[in-house]
Structures are given as structure tokens and as C-alpha cells.
Write an enzyme that holds these catalytic residues in place. Structure first.
Site, PDB file in Angstrom:
ATOM      1  N   ASP A   1      -3.109 -14.030  20.291  1.00 13.97           N
ATOM      2  CA  ASP A   1      -4.163 -13.689  19.341  1.00 13.97           C
ATOM      3  C   ASP A   1      -5.167 -14.816  19.182  1.00 13.97           C
ATOM      4  OD1 ASP A   1      -5.614 -12.474  17.275  1.00 13.97           O
ATOM      5  OD2 ASP A   1      -4.281 -13.258  15.734  1.00 13.97           O
TER       6      ASP A   1
ATOM      7  N   ASP B   1     -12.510 -11.790  17.733  1.00 16.25           N
ATOM      8  CA  ASP B   1     -11.131 -11.545  17.320  1.00 16.25           C
ATOM      9  C   ASP B   1     -10.450 -10.518  18.216  1.00 16.25           C
ATOM     10  OD1 ASP B   1      -8.889 -11.752  15.518  1.00 16.25           O
ATOM     11  OD2 ASP B   1      -9.455  -9.802  14.743  1.00 16.25           O
TER      12      ASP B   1
END
Length: 396
Positions: A274, A91
């Protein structure tokens, strides 16, 4: 770091894992990323992406780490001496590493050091609570033949994790102050760089679309300390991290224009790149302009995604993002949910859905988020050394 709270959203996870494939690559090391065997249903994907963005939008500092697990990639890392292999959600929207105690036992590691501090993570909603907590340690972490000391949390209590082994964050390390009482905790790539094992504090990320309904595909790669030129074509466009808040707390970039064909959806604005978000999300005004340009486009309240009438599919146009003077297009084939995935992911067979969603915000400092459905088409570079983000056409 006492009673550390990570204000991020995590819903149920069903990740599939694989041992890493590693080799020297442009001054660094390349590791395999893998998607889960059973991707989340379409309505769950949208709900989780919206929760990620809602947490960011509601943060007064813009520094809430964001995590979405079912549809994220995982990275295998060894922890301890001898190494205990764990498969962690990869992440770029957070900057901490934590692991479930069922998957890593510090008492079995001769190199573990208990810092005597506690931490906790709270996710979810009152109706669907998800949480974890435990002790804070340092230990040896290993990626292939590379080893370094890493600070990490070990979850001894949890609720609602459903098989998740943990998370490894690669966001800017100053995301940590909101979770670690003011202390910036280096990420694994920071530690590889500071220990002199890689030449640059940078990662290059490659995703490849899943097209067969969600098999166990090792279809992603991350290169630590450089980029893999075999994974992109042309040159990389680099842009500095935006100064606009709250996107500047993340891997945020300025975008001079977002368009659908010849229709401009947004002018100069900022958003985030992201890896942990699945969809491509745009501000409400941009989404309204987009779907007003497509006759018959309708919001499907069941899934949260928009649908396109079958007679309009052949007339769809590219959606373009102009970043750093370069235009990055998403073709209709790239932003439409593949027909063979619709039924398997809980949609209505025969209906055309898009991967373009509404973030429910019109603020120029958080007007878009370029998630996996963008990054499956564009190689991305997250460069801490130079505080910049790079994008290039992926060599799919």
C-alpha cells in the site's frame, strides 16, 4: 451514485505539490510523485497508519478505501477543458478520484458533465471530524499529453481538509461498490488502457527515501502502462493477488515467511502492499516476537513506535519477507528512523526508533502491510490486467 459514503480515514494534510515530469516509458507515460515539505510528526504517522488498518480490519467486506495524506505522495492531473491542474494524493488503497471545488470548477470546463448525483466522504472521529461532499461529474482528465474521460466527485462542502486538493485512487476498481452503490468506477490507468493509449492496465511505482528532514523533493515516479527498468535492479517477482480475505480486496499478496535474522516471526500469511501507508506494520504476535528478540526494545507510548537501546543498534539483524519465492530484506538502516529526522518529526533526540509497528491483529488474512518504508527500497508494480503485484529491488 446517490449519497456515496467513503468509510476511510483522513486527517489533516499539508501536502506540497509539483508539476509533473512526463515522458514515454516502456509503452506508457511516466509522472513525478512528490512528498510534502513538512512530514507529519512520528506519533501522527503511527496513529494514521493504525487508523487505515483498523478500517480495513473492521470492514465486513474488506472493501473500505483507505487514505493517509500527510505522508503520502501527490500526482498532478489536469481536469476539464481547458485543463485545471490539481495535485492529488496518490493512493493504491482506494479507487476513486475526488477533488475540492476550490481547486477544480466544473462550470469553467466545457467538457464537464453533471451526473445529477451526490456523494459524500466521512473521515476522522467525533472529536476530530473530517468530511466532504458535493456533486458527481465526468470530465476530461489529462496526464501530460494523454487525455481520457474520468468520473469524479467535486467537494463543495468540507470540514478539516486543511489544504488537501483531493485524492486519486489506483486500487482495484472493485473497491468502488462499497462507495458507489455497486458500480465499479474505472481508475485513470483503467481509462488510459481502455482508450488504447497505453498497452497494459498496469502502473510501476518508485519511491526514494527522504533523508534531509523533509524538503520539497520530487522523489517518486509512477509509470502508467508499463515499468521503468532504470528504477529497479535484477528481475521483478510477480505474485497473484491473494485469495485470503480481506487482503484480497486490495493489492494483497501471500507471504510464506516473515523473519528477523534466523527467527521466524510469521509463517504463511497474507497482507497488503500500500502506497498510502507510511510504516511497515505487522500482526501483534509477530511484533511481540520481533521485539522480544531485541534486548531492551520498548514501546514508546508517546509516538506509538518501538525504541531500541543504543547498545543494541549495532547488533540488529535484517527483517525478511519471502514473497513468491524471493526474499525481500529490510536492513537495520532501512527500518530505523534516520537520526537527523527524529527531532524534526517530534521524537526524542538521541533515541533510536524503528519504522516497524503493530497493527493490533493476528488474523492471517491481514497480518502485514508493506507501506512506504518498505516501498522506498523496492520497486512495486500493480498489474490489473493480470491481477498481480510485482516487487523488485529499487535502484536507489
Amino acid at each position: 451514485m446517490v449519497n456515496k459514503i467513503l468509510p476511510i480515514l483522513l486527517l489533516s494534510a499539508a501536502c506540497a505539490f509539483a508539476a509533473p515530469t512526463l515522458k514515454e516509458q516502456h509503452g506508457g507515460v511516466k509522472a513525478t510523485l512528490k512528498r510534502p515539505a513538512k512530514p507529519a510528526a512520528i506519533h501522527e504517522v503511527y496513529a494514521r497508519d493504525m487508523s487505515r488498518w483498523s478500517n480495513l480490519a473492521s470492514s465486513s467486506t474488506g472493501s473500505s478505501p483507505l487514505v493517509n495524506t500527510d505522508v503520502s505522495y501527490t500526482l498532478s492531473i489536469g481536469l476539464g477543458t481547458p485543463a485545471q491542474n490539481v495535485d492529488l494524493v496518490f493512493d493504491t488503497g482506494s479507487s476513486d478520484l475526488w477533488v475540492m471545488s476550490a481547486n477544480y470548477n466544473p462550470s469553467s470546463s466545457s467538457s464537464a458533465n453533471d451526473l445529477g448525483e451526490t456523494w459524500s466522504v466521512n473521515y476522522g472521529t467525533p472529536d476530530d471530524p473530517t468530511s466532504a461532499g458535493g456533486e458527481e461529474y465526468t470530465d476530461v482528465a489529462t496526464i501530460g499529453s494523454y487525455s481520457f474521460t474520468q468520473e469524479l466527485g467535486v467537494a463543495t462542502t468540507s470540514q478539516g481538509m486543511n489544504g488537501l486538493q483531493g485524492i486519486v485512487g489506483f486500487g482495484p476498481d472493485d473497491l468502488s461498490p462499497s462507495t458507489n452503490t455497486g458500480e465499479n468506477i474505472p481508475t485513470p490507468v483503467d481509462n488510459l488502457y481502455s482508450s488504447g493509449q497505453i498497452g497494459s492496465d498496469v502502473i510501476g511505482v518508485y519511491f526514494q527515501p527522504i533523508t534531509d528532514g523533509g524538503s520539497n523533493e520530487a522523489n517518486g515516479e509512477v509509470t502508467f502502462g508499463g515499468v521503468d527498468s532504470s528504477k529497479y535492479t535484477g528481475s521483478i517477482t510477480y505474485v497473484p493477488i491473494t485469495s485470503q480475505s480481506p487482503s484480497n480486496e486490495y493489492w494483497g499478496v501471500d507471504c510464506s515467511s516473515i523473519s528477523y535474522g534466523s527467527t521466524q516471526l510469521l509463517g504463511a500469511t497474507a497482507g497488503i502492499v500500500d502506497t498510502g501507508t507510511t510504516l511497515v506494520l505487522l500482526s501483534s504476535d509477530a511484533v511481540q516476537s520481533l521485539y522480544n528478540s531485541i534486548p531492551g526494545a520498548t514501546l514508546d507510548n508517546t509516538t506509538g513506535l518501538y525504541t531500541i537501546p543504543s547498545d543494541q543498534v549495532s547488533s540488529l539483524q535484517d527483517i525478511s519477507f519471502t514473497i513468491g519465492g524471493t526474499t525481500f530484506n529490510l536492513t537495520p538502516d532501512q527500518y530505523i528512523v534516520p537520526a537527523n529526522l527524529v527531532a524534526s518529526q517530534g521524537g526524542s533526540a538521541g533515541t533510536t526508533y524503528t519504522w516497524i509497528g503493530d497493527i493490533g491483529s493476528s488474523t492471517t488474512g491481514q497480518a502485514f502491510i508493506l507501506g512506504q518504508k518498505f516501498l522506498e527500497n523496492y520497486y512495486s508494480v500493480f498489474d490489473t490486467t493480470n491481477s498481480r503485484v510485482g516487487l523488485a529491488t529499487a535502484a536507489n
